[in-house]
Design a protein around this motif. Structure first.
Motif, mmCIF file in Angstrom:
data_model
loop_
_atom_site.group_PDB
_atom_site.id
_atom_site.type_symbol
_atom_site.label_atom_id
_atom_site.label_comp_id
_atom_site.label_asym_id
_atom_site.label_seq_id
_atom_site.Cartn_x
_atom_site.Cartn_y
_atom_site.Cartn_z
ATOM 1 N N ALA A 48 8.686 -3.437 49.749
ATOM 2 C CA ALA A 48 7.272 -3.545 50.114
ATOM 3 C C ALA A 48 6.908 -2.523 51.184
ATOM 4 C CB ALA A 48 6.971 -4.957 50.611
ATOM 5 N N VAL A 49 7.781 -2.333 52.163
ATOM 6 C CA VAL A 49 7.541 -1.349 53.215
ATOM 7 C C VAL A 49 7.516 0.065 52.635
ATOM 8 C CG1 VAL A 49 8.572 -0.324 55.282
ATOM 9 C CG2 VAL A 49 8.399 -2.812 55.080
ATOM 10 N N LEU A 50 8.387 0.325 51.648
ATOM 11 C CA LEU A 50 8.366 1.627 50.985
ATOM 12 C C LEU A 50 7.088 1.819 50.180
ATOM 13 C CD1 LEU A 50 12.025 2.049 49.620
ATOM 14 C CD2 LEU A 50 11.048 2.937 51.744
ATOM 15 N N ARG A 51 6.689 0.798 49.413
ATOM 16 C CA ARG A 51 5.466 0.925 48.608
ATOM 17 C C ARG A 51 4.259 1.161 49.502
ATOM 18 N NH1 ARG A 51 6.201 -1.642 43.396
ATOM 19 N NH2 ARG A 51 8.396 -1.279 42.904
ATOM 20 N N GLY A 52 4.236 0.476 50.646
ATOM 21 C CA GLY A 52 3.139 0.673 51.588
ATOM 22 C C GLY A 52 3.246 1.965 52.375
ATOM 23 N N VAL B 165 11.180 -7.401 44.134
ATOM 24 C CA VAL B 165 12.522 -7.110 44.652
ATOM 25 C C VAL B 165 12.636 -5.620 44.971
ATOM 26 C CG1 VAL B 165 14.994 -7.570 44.356
ATOM 27 C CG2 VAL B 165 13.330 -9.052 43.256
ATOM 28 N N THR B 166 13.740 -4.960 44.594
ATOM 29 C CA THR B 166 13.930 -3.543 44.881
ATOM 30 C C THR B 166 14.937 -2.981 43.883
ATOM 31 O OG1 THR B 166 14.358 -1.941 46.668
ATOM 32 C CG2 THR B 166 15.819 -3.852 46.560
ATOM 33 N N SER B 167 15.323 -1.741 44.069
ATOM 34 C CA SER B 167 16.318 -1.116 43.195
ATOM 35 C C SER B 167 17.678 -1.086 43.891
ATOM 36 C CB SER B 167 15.892 0.311 42.850
ATOM 37 O OG SER B 167 15.920 1.124 44.010
ATOM 38 N N VAL B 168 18.732 -0.854 43.121
ATOM 39 C CA VAL B 168 20.055 -0.705 43.714
ATOM 40 C C VAL B 168 20.071 0.487 44.670
ATOM 41 C CG1 VAL B 168 22.491 -0.268 43.247
ATOM 42 C CG2 VAL B 168 21.207 -1.760 41.743
ATOM 43 N N HIS B 169 19.448 1.586 44.267
ATOM 44 C CA HIS B 169 19.386 2.765 45.133
ATOM 45 C C HIS B 169 18.726 2.433 46.456
ATOM 46 C CE1 HIS B 169 17.086 6.188 46.791
ATOM 47 N NE2 HIS B 169 18.208 6.849 46.570
ATOM 48 N N ASN B 170 17.588 1.749 46.407
ATOM 49 C CA ASN B 170 16.878 1.449 47.645
ATOM 50 C C ASN B 170 17.605 0.399 48.482
ATOM 51 O OD1 ASN B 170 14.882 3.317 47.176
ATOM 52 N ND2 ASN B 170 13.463 1.857 46.258
ATOM 53 N N MET B 171 18.387 -0.476 47.838
ATOM 54 C CA MET B 171 19.194 -1.411 48.601
ATOM 55 C C MET B 171 20.286 -0.666 49.375
ATOM 56 S SD MET B 171 21.057 -4.911 47.337
ATOM 57 C CE MET B 171 19.488 -5.665 46.885
#
Length: 349
Positions: free
Chosen positions: A163-167, A295-301
């Motif tokens: 969410a922080v990345l999308r924003g 949620v998020t992606s494996v890369h972003n995790m």
């Protein structure tokens, strides 16, 4: 064959503890000795209170519970090449097909293959002494992050990070988070890590606002009510650059949108329910952008772990209660009460 203790969720707000066989890793799989395993709000809503087992693709299938696992690799199956015994890992909670476009992007959460399986929902999860996981689902934990950090990153923190990345939160931004459960608190922590110049949190429960304040996550904490929008606009001089709704509540979602400044970004990550707003006044005429994020992606995790390490931040600060596996029924009951911070199951060495 060695035995182990495991927790299952039969529904009706109960937890069933069973002794089962310890699993063996297959091709491309690893055996993890569990160290920490979180309890998620979706576990409470969809499984603990009511056992939804009709659709094998999406609903709980009577497996070992727990989709937020972190542990240590103790055994490798054939074909594993990237991890080794002793590695400290978190587990991305969805195992996808690896070939659909969503999987190719790292978003196994949105895998379209019928064989998509979530740990703790369609395949055995982390509420047991050992877990078999696909090697491709593992994320390295830096030495600075604890297993408590890892289990929270496995889903809740990962969701907040996306969410922080999308924003696209930056040091120029005032950030608003609506809903201060564990994910909302994580969103505030991560926004701080990204340099947000002002952090505001809103919740219906004063004790959650106070907890976030004590943890140093916000500059201003507000209890939801008719004056909240005006207070946010005054504090931000016209609205938050980025608003993140973690409440899943219709009123919370409207507040997040209306408290977003002109040309600002509003991210919805709270699950379930509906929202109704005036498209012209609340969206079009204010040039706002609304993002839906799951949620998020494996890369972003992976990147989330690196960033937390670099920022010196620890999501485990938001964990208020940890229970041994033998007391999993108490852990679930506490989490279901909705007044705690993050609740986890922890496994002593």
């Amino acid at each position: 064959m060695p035995k182990m203790l495991a927790a299952y969720l039969p529904g009706n707000s109960t937890v069933d503890l069973r002794e089962i066989d310890r699993p063996k890793p297959g091709i491309g799989q690893v055996l993890l000795k569990m160290k920490a395993s979180g309890i998620c709000g979706s576990d409470i809503h969809y499984i603990y209170h009511k056992h939804l087992g009709d659709d094998p693709r999406t609903s709980y299938q009577g497996v070992v519970a727990g989709h937020e696992p972190a542990g240590q690799v103790v055994e490798l199956g054939a074909g594993c090449r990237h991890f080794k015994p002793g590695d400290r890992v978190a587990v991305y909670h969805i195992s996808g097909c690896g070939f659909c476009r969503n999987c190719r992007k790292g978003f196994q959460i949105s895998c379209t293959d019928p064989q998509r399986a979530a740990y703790g929902w369609q395949r055995d999860g982390g509420h047991a002494e050992y877990l078999v996981a696909d090697e491709r689902d593992l994320v390295h934990l830096p030495d600075t992050l604890s297993y408590r950090d890892g289990c929270f990153i496995s889903r809740g923190v990962g969701t907040a990070y996306e969410a922080v990345l999308r924003g696209n939160v930056s040091g120029s931004d005032a950030v608003l988070v609506v809903g201060l459960g564990p994910v909302g608190m994580a969103a505030l922590m991560l926004a701080r890590g990204r340099g947000a110049r002002l952090a505001i949190g809103v919740d219906t429960q004063p004790d959650r606002v106070e907890t976030a304040r004590k943890l140093g996550l916000l500059d201003h904490g507000l209890v939801a009510g008719p004056d909240a929008l005006g207070a946010i606009n005054e504090l931000t001089k016209g609205g938050a650059a980025v608003a993140i709704d973690c409440s899943g509540n219709p009123r919370g979602r409207v507040l997040a949108l209306q408290a977003t400044r002109t040309w600002g970004r509003c991210v919805y990550i709270g699950e379930t329910g509906k929202v109704e707003f005036d498209v012209s006044d609340d969206l079009l005429h204010r040039q706002r952008t609304v993002y839906g994020s799951w949620v998020t992606s494996v890369h972003n995790m992976d990147q989330c772990c690196e960033d937390l390490d670099a920022w010196g931040l620890h999501p485990h600060d938001i964990i208020t209660d940890a229970f041994p596996l033998e007391k999993a029924p108490e852990a679930y009951a506490l989490m279901a009460g909705g007044r705690s911070g993050k609740v986890i199951v922890e496994f002593p060495d």
